[in-house]
Design an enzyme around this catalytic site. Structure first.
Site, PDB file in Angstrom:
ATOM      1  N   GLU A 185      31.098  34.291  70.587  1.00 12.82           N
ATOM      2  CA  GLU A 185      32.152  33.333  70.952  1.00 12.82           C
ATOM      3  C   GLU A 185      31.634  32.272  71.925  1.00 12.82           C
ATOM      4  OE1 GLU A 185      35.499  34.781  73.384  1.00 12.82           O
ATOM      5  OE2 GLU A 185      34.294  36.531  73.899  1.00 12.82           O
ATOM      6  N   TYR A 235       5.627  34.714  64.184  1.00 15.16           N
ATOM      7  CA  TYR A 235       6.650  35.685  63.789  1.00 15.16           C
ATOM      8  C   TYR A 235       6.128  37.128  63.808  1.00 15.16           C
ATOM      9  CZ  TYR A 235       9.837  32.282  61.445  1.00 15.16           C
ATOM     10  OH  TYR A 235      10.713  31.288  61.142  1.00 15.16           O
TER      11      TYR A 235
END
Ligand code: NDP
Length: 453
Positions: free
Chosen positions: A443, A180
Site C-alpha cells: 500500500e 542476478y
C-alpha cells in the site's frame, strides 16, 4: 506449407522460447519438430528460474524459524538442522515432474521431439546424429551457457549449472560476480548456513539497477552476514581436494570450500554451423536478427537468450508467440521490450519495472522521486532489523510514473501488478487515487505523497 519437406518448422532447443514457438505453431497446423540434446524445459526449468526459486524458498525457512520466537513459538533453534541432499533430491523430483509435463505438452500439441544434437547443413536441412530432416523453416532457440573468465584454475570453478546438483554444502563459499545469479546464490547459500563472500569487480554490484536499490540491497545483505567485497576480482584458484585457495587482484588470498562464478552467460551456438551458413554473430557472440527474429538466411530465425535480448523466460515466451504468428499466423505483432518487470530473488527480494532514476535523468525527464523506507510489520514482533525500500520515479511534466522499484519481502509479487499500471501509462495522481490494501507493505506505493527530490 509444403509436403515435399519433412517438416514446416524445426526448432533447435526445447527451452521456454522454443517450446512455446513449437506448440503455438503446431496449433496453427504446422508440422513441427523440436530437437533437444539435454533436457526439456531448458535453463529455466532445469538449471535456472525454477530450481533457483525452490532453493530460495528453502533458504527463507531459516528466517522464518528465527522470527518464530517473537510470535510465541518455542523452537529449540540449536536443535534445528538442515539437510542439503534432501532439498536437492526433492528439487530433482519436481524438475523431473516438470520435464514430463513439457514432454506431454509437446506430444499433445503434435510436436515431434527429436533427441540429439542438431547442426544446420543448409538453409532447409537439419542434421541430428546420422539422420537428416528437411524443413521449410528453422529456428535457433539454443539459449545460453554460463561463462567462467579465463583464469588459472578455472576448471575448478563451479557455475550455477553445477550448484543445482552439488552433493554437499561447504562451510564457506566464494561467489564471483555482481549480477542476478551472484546475489541470488549469495542469499541462498547464506540462508542455508554457508559463510558466503561475494566478490565484485566494480564499485557497487547490480549494475543497471536503480542506485538506491543497489545501495539498499548492499546494506541488507551485509546485515544478513554476507561478506561483500567490491573493487576486487579473482586472479587464480588452486584446488586441493575440496579446499580452494583464491588469489585476489588486491593481493589478498582467501581459503574457501567452493568457488562459483556468476559472471554472465554466452550464446550457445557451438556446432550449429551458423557462421558457415553466413549467419552473422555480433561482437558478444549473439545471433544477429531483425525485429522479427529473421537472421540473414531467409529460412532461419532465432529467439531467446541466443539473440541477446534480455535473458528472461517471459521475454523468450513473448518472442515465441510473435514468431509463430509471423511464420504460420496472420503475420502481425511485435515484442514490446519497454518496461519489462523483473525480480532478483536475493534476500530481501528486488522488484523493478520501468526507468531507474538515473535512466530517467539521462533521458531528459524532469524527475520527481518518491521514496519510502520502513521496517515491514511482520518484523516488528520478531525483532528482525530488516528494512524495505520503495521508490517511484515520476515525470514532473506529465505526472507519468516512469519506474517503480522495491527491495523487500515479496517484491517480485508486488511489482507484477505495478508493471501493468506503468505499461498502461498510469500517472502519479492515479496511483494516489488508488485505495491501498491495508495493512500491507504494497500500500506504500499508493500513499507516498511528498517527493524527496
Ligand atoms: P549478469 O550479466 O547479470 O551479471 C554478470 C556479473 O559478472 C556482472 O556483475 C559483471 O560485472 C560480472 N562479470 C562479467 N564478466 C566478468 C569478468 N570477466 N570478471 C569479473 N566479473 C565479471 O549475469 P548473470 O550470470 O548473473 O545472469 C545472466 C542473466 O540471466 C541475467 O542477466 C538475467 O538476464 C538472467 N537471470 C535472471 C534472473 C531473474 O530474472 N531473477 C535470475 C538469474 C539470471 P559488471 O557489472 O562489471 O559487468
Amino acid at each position: 506449407m509444403s509436403d515435399s519437406q519433412d517438416y514446416d518448422l524445426i526448432v533447435i532447443g526445447a527451452g521456454s522460447g522454443g517450446v512455446r514457438l513449437a506448440r503455438m505453431s503446431a496449433g496453427r497446423g504446422a508440422r513441427v519438430a523440436v530437437v533437444e540434446s539435454r533436457y526439456l524445459g531448458g535453463t529455466c526449468v532445469n538449471v535456472g528460474c525454477v530450481p533457483k526459486k525452490l532453493f530460495v524458498y528453502g533458504a527463507h525457512v531459516h528466517d522464518e524459524l528465527e522470527d518464530a520466537a517473537g510470535y510465541g513459538w518455542t523452537l529449540p533453534l540449536d536443535q534445528v538442522s538442515f539437510d542439503w541432499p534432501t532439498l536437492v533430491a526433492n528439487k530433482n523430483t519436481e524438475i523431473e515432474r516438470l520435464n514430463g509435463i513439457y514432454g506431454r505438452m509437446l506430444e499433445n500439441a503434435g510436436v515431434t521431439v527429436i533427441d540429439g544434437t542438431a547442426s544446420i547443413k543448409d538453409p532447409n536441412t537439419v542434421v541430428v546424429g546420422d539422420k537428416q530432416y528437411t524443413t521449410a523453416h528453422i529456428t535457433v532457440a539454443t539459449g545460453s551457457w554460463p561463462v567462467v573468465p579465463d583464469v588459472p584454475g578455472k576448471e575448478c570453478i563451479l557455475t550455477s549449472n553445477e550448484m543445482f546438483y552439488l552433493p554437499q554444502l561447504p562451510k564457506q563459499a566464494v561467489i564471483w560476480g555482481g549480477g542476478y545469479i551472484a546475489v541470488e546464490f549469495a542469499g541462498i547459500l547464506a540462508g542455508l548456513g554457508v559463510e558466503t563472500t561475494l566478490l565484485y569487480r566494480g564499485d557497487l554490484f547490480l549494475r543497471g539497477f536503480d542506485n538506491d536499490v543497489r545501495q539498499f540491497t548492499e546494506q541488507e545483505m551485509r546485515k544478513k552476514g554476507i561478506h561483500l567485497e567490491f573493487g576486487v576480482t579473482i586472479e587464480a584458484v588452486e584446488a586441493e581436494d575440496s579446499h580452494y585457495t583464491v588469489k585476489l587482484s588486491n593481493g589478498n588470498v582467501m581459503e574457501t570450500g567452493l568457488v562459483m562464478a556468476a559472471t554472465g552467460r554466452r550464446a550457445l551456438v557451438d556446432g550449429l554451423g551458423l557462421t558457415e551458413l553466413g549467419i552473422e554473430l555480433n561482437a558478444s557472440g549473439h545471433v544477429v536478427v531483425d525485429d522479427y527474429f529473421q537472421t540473414s538466411v531467409p529460412s532461419i530465425t532465432a529467439l531467446g537468450d541466443v539473440i541477446g535480448t534480455p535473458q528472461l523466460t517471459p521475454v523468450a515466451l513473448a518472442q515465441g508467440m510473435v514468431l509463430s504468428r509471423r511464420l504460420f499466423g496472420d503475420g502481425e505483432g511485435e515484442v514490446d521490450y519497454t518496461a519489462i518487470p523483473t525480480a532478483v530473488f536475493c534476500q530481501p527480494n528486488i522488484g523493478t519495472v520501468g526507468l531507474t532514476e538515473q535512466e530517467a535523468r539521462v533521458a531528459g525527464h524532469t524527475v520527481k522521486i518518491y521514496r519510502s523506507e520502513f521496517r515491514p510489520m511482520k518484523y516488528i514482533l520478531s525483532g528482525r532489523e530488516e528494512r524495505c525500500l520503495m521508490k517511484l520515479v515520476v515525470d514532473g511534466a506529465t505526472d507519468k510514473v516512469l519506474g517503480a522499484h522495491m527491495v523487500g519481502p515479496d517484491a517480485g509479487e508486488i511489482t507484477q501488478g505495478l508493471a501493468v499500471a506503468i505499461k498502461a501509462g498510469a500517472t502519479k495522481a492515479q496511483f494516489d487515487s488508488t485505495m491501498g490494501i491495508h495493512p500491507t507493505s504494497a500500500e506504500e506505493f499508493v500513499t507516498m505523497r511528498e517527493p524527496v527530490a
